[in-house]
Enzyme design. Structure first.
Site, PDB file in Angstrom:
ATOM      1  N   ARG A  18      41.578  24.705   8.864  1.00 54.76           N
ATOM      2  CA  ARG A  18      41.946  23.400   9.422  1.00 54.76           C
ATOM      3  C   ARG A  18      43.036  22.672   8.616  1.00 54.76           C
ATOM      4  O   ARG A  18      43.959  22.132   9.216  1.00 54.76           O
ATOM      5  CB  ARG A  18      40.716  22.500   9.601  1.00 54.76           C
ATOM      6  CG  ARG A  18      39.658  23.078  10.539  1.00 54.76           C
ATOM      7  CD  ARG A  18      38.635  22.046  11.013  1.00 54.76           C
ATOM      8  NE  ARG A  18      39.256  21.095  11.905  1.00 54.76           N
ATOM      9  CZ  ARG A  18      39.611  19.878  11.558  1.00 54.76           C
ATOM     10  NH1 ARG A  18      39.360  19.427  10.359  1.00 54.76           N
ATOM     11  NH2 ARG A  18      40.208  19.096  12.427  1.00 54.76           N
ATOM     12  N   GLY A  65      35.154  15.804  22.485  1.00 53.42           N
ATOM     13  CA  GLY A  65      36.247  15.152  21.776  1.00 53.42           C
ATOM     14  C   GLY A  65      35.846  14.052  20.819  1.00 53.42           C
ATOM     15  O   GLY A  65      36.711  13.496  20.115  1.00 53.42           O
ATOM     16  N   TYR A  86      34.513  24.110  13.724  1.00 54.41           N
ATOM     17  CA  TYR A  86      35.825  24.772  13.644  1.00 54.41           C
ATOM     18  C   TYR A  86      36.088  25.265  12.212  1.00 54.41           C
ATOM     19  O   TYR A  86      37.219  25.245  11.739  1.00 54.41           O
ATOM     20  CB  TYR A  86      36.937  23.847  14.156  1.00 54.41           C
ATOM     21  CG  TYR A  86      36.617  23.305  15.534  1.00 54.41           C
ATOM     22  CD1 TYR A  86      36.599  24.161  16.634  1.00 54.41           C
ATOM     23  CD2 TYR A  86      36.288  21.969  15.741  1.00 54.41           C
ATOM     24  CE1 TYR A  86      36.255  23.681  17.902  1.00 54.41           C
ATOM     25  CE2 TYR A  86      35.946  21.491  16.998  1.00 54.41           C
ATOM     26  CZ  TYR A  86      35.949  22.348  18.068  1.00 54.41           C
ATOM     27  OH  TYR A  86      35.607  21.886  19.318  1.00 54.41           O
ATOM     28  N   CYS A  96      48.359  34.334  -0.254  1.00 52.12           N
ATOM     29  CA  CYS A  96      49.788  34.313  -0.600  1.00 52.12           C
ATOM     30  C   CYS A  96      50.624  33.535   0.407  1.00 52.12           C
ATOM     31  O   CYS A  96      51.522  34.080   1.050  1.00 52.12           O
ATOM     32  CB  CYS A  96      50.287  35.741  -0.716  1.00 52.12           C
ATOM     33  SG  CYS A  96      49.252  36.679  -1.834  1.00 52.12           S
ATOM     34  N   GLU A  97      50.285  32.279   0.608  1.00 52.21           N
ATOM     35  CA  GLU A  97      51.064  31.393   1.473  1.00 52.21           C
ATOM     36  C   GLU A  97      50.951  29.984   0.904  1.00 52.21           C
ATOM     37  O   GLU A  97      49.855  29.572   0.524  1.00 52.21           O
ATOM     38  CB  GLU A  97      50.494  31.348   2.898  1.00 52.21           C
ATOM     39  CG  GLU A  97      50.517  32.676   3.589  1.00 52.21           C
ATOM     40  CD  GLU A  97      50.555  32.517   5.112  1.00 52.21           C
ATOM     41  OE1 GLU A  97      50.956  31.449   5.610  1.00 52.21           O
ATOM     42  OE2 GLU A  97      50.179  33.482   5.777  1.00 52.21           O
ATOM     43  N   GLU A 129      30.428  17.355  26.668  1.00 52.32           N
ATOM     44  CA  GLU A 129      30.559  18.633  25.948  1.00 52.32           C
ATOM     45  C   GLU A 129      30.979  18.401  24.495  1.00 52.32           C
ATOM     46  O   GLU A 129      32.049  18.849  24.078  1.00 52.32           O
ATOM     47  CB  GLU A 129      31.646  19.491  26.617  1.00 52.32           C
ATOM     48  CG  GLU A 129      31.450  19.783  28.072  1.00 52.32           C
ATOM     49  CD  GLU A 129      32.712  20.341  28.725  1.00 52.32           C
ATOM     50  OE1 GLU A 129      33.805  20.316  28.117  1.00 52.32           O
ATOM     51  OE2 GLU A 129      32.597  20.816  29.856  1.00 52.32           O
ATOM     52  N   ARG A 187      32.341  19.017  17.780  1.00 55.07           N
ATOM     53  CA  ARG A 187      32.556  18.537  16.424  1.00 55.07           C
ATOM     54  C   ARG A 187      31.565  17.452  16.003  1.00 55.07           C
ATOM     55  O   ARG A 187      31.049  17.477  14.894  1.00 55.07           O
ATOM     56  CB  ARG A 187      33.984  17.982  16.307  1.00 55.07           C
ATOM     57  CG  ARG A 187      34.363  17.561  14.906  1.00 55.07           C
ATOM     58  CD  ARG A 187      35.668  16.751  14.898  1.00 55.07           C
ATOM     59  NE  ARG A 187      36.674  17.284  15.769  1.00 55.07           N
ATOM     60  CZ  ARG A 187      37.681  18.085  15.391  1.00 55.07           C
ATOM     61  NH1 ARG A 187      37.795  18.432  14.130  1.00 55.07           N
ATOM     62  NH2 ARG A 187      38.558  18.512  16.265  1.00 55.07           N
ATOM     63  N   TYR A 213      46.142  22.135  10.940  1.00 57.08           N
ATOM     64  CA  TYR A 213      46.288  20.796  11.540  1.00 57.08           C
ATOM     65  C   TYR A 213      46.602  19.723  10.507  1.00 57.08           C
ATOM     66  O   TYR A 213      46.475  18.529  10.831  1.00 57.08           O
ATOM     67  CB  TYR A 213      44.980  20.385  12.236  1.00 57.08           C
ATOM     68  CG  TYR A 213      44.360  21.418  13.126  1.00 57.08           C
ATOM     69  CD1 TYR A 213      44.946  21.770  14.340  1.00 57.08           C
ATOM     70  CD2 TYR A 213      43.178  22.046  12.769  1.00 57.08           C
ATOM     71  CE1 TYR A 213      44.362  22.716  15.167  1.00 57.08           C
ATOM     72  CE2 TYR A 213      42.583  22.994  13.588  1.00 57.08           C
ATOM     73  CZ  TYR A 213      43.180  23.329  14.785  1.00 57.08           C
ATOM     74  OH  TYR A 213      42.597  24.264  15.593  1.00 57.08           O
TER      75      TYR A 213
HETATM   76  N1  LLP Z   1      35.170  20.883  26.034  1.00 51.00           N
HETATM   77  C1  LLP Z   1      36.333  21.536  26.131  1.00 51.00           C
HETATM   78  C2  LLP Z   1      36.811  21.940  27.434  1.00 51.00           C
HETATM   79  C3  LLP Z   1      37.089  21.789  24.966  1.00 51.00           C
HETATM   80  O1  LLP Z   1      38.259  22.421  25.064  1.00 51.00           O
HETATM   81  C4  LLP Z   1      36.600  21.369  23.703  1.00 51.00           C
HETATM   82  C5  LLP Z   1      37.361  21.628  22.469  1.00 51.00           C
HETATM   83  C6  LLP Z   1      35.367  20.721  23.650  1.00 51.00           C
HETATM   84  C7  LLP Z   1      34.677  20.479  24.843  1.00 51.00           C
HETATM   85  C8  LLP Z   1      34.746  20.243  22.366  1.00 51.00           C
HETATM   86  O2  LLP Z   1      35.544  19.308  21.734  1.00 51.00           O
HETATM   87  P1  LLP Z   1      34.986  18.520  20.458  1.00 51.00           P
HETATM   88  O3  LLP Z   1      33.836  17.653  20.914  1.00 51.00           O
HETATM   89  O4  LLP Z   1      34.514  19.530  19.467  1.00 51.00           O
HETATM   90  O5  LLP Z   1      36.134  17.754  19.975  1.00 51.00           O
HETATM   91  N2  LLP Z   1      40.024  23.712  16.305  1.00 51.00           N
HETATM   92  C9  LLP Z   1      40.349  22.307  16.447  1.00 51.00           C
HETATM   93  C10 LLP Z   1      39.616  21.676  17.629  1.00 51.00           C
HETATM   94  C11 LLP Z   1      39.873  22.378  18.929  1.00 51.00           C
HETATM   95  C12 LLP Z   1      39.115  21.786  20.091  1.00 51.00           C
HETATM   96  C13 LLP Z   1      39.232  22.647  21.297  1.00 51.00           C
HETATM   97  N3  LLP Z   1      38.501  22.216  22.440  1.00 51.00           N
HETATM   98  C14 LLP Z   1      40.038  21.582  15.152  1.00 51.00           C
HETATM   99  O6  LLP Z   1      39.602  22.235  14.202  1.00 51.00           O
HETATM  100  O7  LLP Z   1      40.268  20.386  15.035  1.00 51.00           O
END
Ligand code: LLP
Length: 441
Positions: free
Chosen positions: A333, A262, A394, A365-366, A296, A299, A337
């Site tokens: 994205r 996150g 992502y 076309c959106e 984990e 991003r 979002y």
């Molecule tokens: N661990 C779990 C259980 C997760 O569900 C996620 C992301 C991560 C780790 C990694 O999160 P990060 O460090 O990347 O924030 N597609 C969206 C983001 C979806 C995140 C889903 N889960 C975007 O483009 O902002």
């Protein structure tokens, strides 16, 4: 709750120079134009055409090294969240830097193994693992399954004894904390589908300990993505640490806490979440608990390391709309979002000069196929190229072939070298596997 990085945010747009200055892997050279690490991006666009993704290997290694250094002194393992970018070369780079993997499907598991990540260094997360996925994970010997429901626990306990193995599981807790991020990527509130309600966790842990083929080793949590403030982490980790103490007081063995990902990045010209500050939150919550910590991140490690290059097809509406050859099918994205992505020209000459407000759009076309609204940019004309920044996470993984647009190629830069790591999809690959049944003839 204000969502961060809005597409048409009222915040003033940083200048092209400020956007580049905030990103150490990018530079604007008078002759070569925009350079990623040591490779002029125009050279890649000349060779592969546009749209094309470009990732920086050195940038990925540096970010992993920076994060690892910030965590020094903590007993913590990094499991890269494969969903952010699952290319085999990306996985190989992070594995080379000592990271394991966090996977959420059999496909991600296979990719991680194929890239050379040891099964014991893989955590399998996800709210709806199928029996086939649980079996594949246990056969491969993954290090941990993060369990999100009593039903999943029962499935694991049915599969593991049949395979003659004991599944190490962590219970994913929903701490009911607001991560202060976009509603579509917040995961740790009670109303989200993720995890086990905090108040149910102790009883379920005891139940897990009584099940055949299951060994509860700890707890896991992940409260959301693109988190820029420490407060939600502090709140969630305090609850997690309390739960560890409660479980131990009840006689349970708790050796691991998976703290999720996150960590947010700076999509504009301000820094993202500081790894040192994040490490401080981990230290404050878990010091003295004697647990193996895991994180984990996805991003934070890969997002800034990738760009999407596109060419201007044409401008229209008195130059108000700049239509690119990249679209929402490539990078979804902004459409999905309202995400704000920096857009900078590839040519040095296009990076200076008077700015005007333009809408940067794709050809799909959106109306949602919009990368930026009322963005202050120097003038762009047909044939000019731009880079959409911070598209490493992502980005390509969320691409589709909507409007029968083939998947864009990918290039990997490493210092002054570069290579194509995915070819542009051929149009006839789009209908591979399709058939027209005889009864239509
Ligand atoms: N661990 C779990 C259980 C997760 O569900 C996620 C992301 C991560 C780790 C990694 O999160 P990060 O460090 O990347 O924030 N597609 C969206 C983001 C979806 C995140 C889903 N889960 C975007 O483009 O902002």
């Amino acid at each position: 709750m204000a969502s961060p990085a809005l597409l048409d945010s009222s915040e003033p747009d940083p200048s092209v120079a400020d956007l580049i200055a905030a990103r150490p892997h990018l530079a604007m050279h008078a002759m070569d134009g925009l350079v990623l690490e040591d490779v002029p991006l125009n050279a890649i666009a000349d060779a592969l055409g546009t749209p094309v993704w470009v990732y920086g290997a050195g940038t990925m290694r540096r970010r992993l090294a920076d994060l690892t250094a910030a965590l020094a002194g903590l007993n913590v393992q990094i499991h890269y969240a494969v969903k952010a970018n699952d290319h085999l070369a990306v996985l190989r780079i992070f594995a080379g830097g000592g990271a394991g993997a966090d996977v959420v499907s059999i496909g991600e598991l296979r990719r991680a193994l194929r890239a050379g990540i040891a099964a014991s260094h893989i955590v399998f997360s996800g709210v709806g693992k199928t029996v086939a996925e649980i079996r594949a994970a246990l056969e491969a010997g993954v290090g941990q399954l993060n369990v999100e429901s009593p039903a999943e626990l029962a499935m694991i306990s049915a599969v593991a004894p049949a395979l003659g193995v004991t599944a190490k599981v962590a219970l994913r807790i929903n701490p009911d904390v607001d991560a202060g991020t976009h509603a579509k990527i917040t995961t740790g509130k009670a109303e989200n589908k993720f995890g086990i309600p905090y108040d149910d966790a102790a009883a379920l842990y005891a139940h897990a300990a009584s099940l055949p083929g299951v060994e509860p080793v700890g707890i896991a949590l992940h409260i959301g993505s693109q988190i820029l403030s420490l407060a939600p982490y502090r709140a969630a980790y305090a609850r997690a640490a309390d739960l560890v103490r409660t479980l131990r007081a009840a006689g349970q063995r708790v050796t691991r806490v998976d703290c999720g990902g996150g960590l947010g990045i700076g999509y504009r010209d301000t820094p993202g979440l500081s790894p040192a500050a994040f490490a401080g939150a981990l230290r404050a919550a878990f010091a003295g608990l004697d647990v193996q910590l895991m994180i984990e991140p996805g991003r934070w490690l890969i997002g800034p390391a990738g760009v999407l290059l596109a060419s201007v097809v044409l401008t229209k509406g008195d130059e108000r709309f700049v239509v690119l050859d990249a679209a929402m099918n490539d990078l979804v994205r902004p459409a999905m979002y309202d995400a704000w992505h920096a857009i900078v020209p590839l040519a040095a000459g296009n990076a200076v000069g008077p700015v005007s407000k333009v809408d940067i759009v794709g050809p799909v076309c959106e109306s949602g196929d919009t990368f930026a609204k009322a963005r202050a940019l120097p003038a762009l004309q047909s044939g000019d190229r731009v880079a959409i920044l911070d598209a490493g996470a992502y980005g390509a993984v969320m691409s589709s072939t909507y409007n029968a647009r083939p998947l864009a190629p990918i290039a990997l830069v490493d210092g002054s070298r570069w290579a194509t790591i995915r070819a542009r999809q051929e149009p006839d690959e789009l209908w591979r596997g399709e058939s027209i049944p005889a009864f239509l003839d």
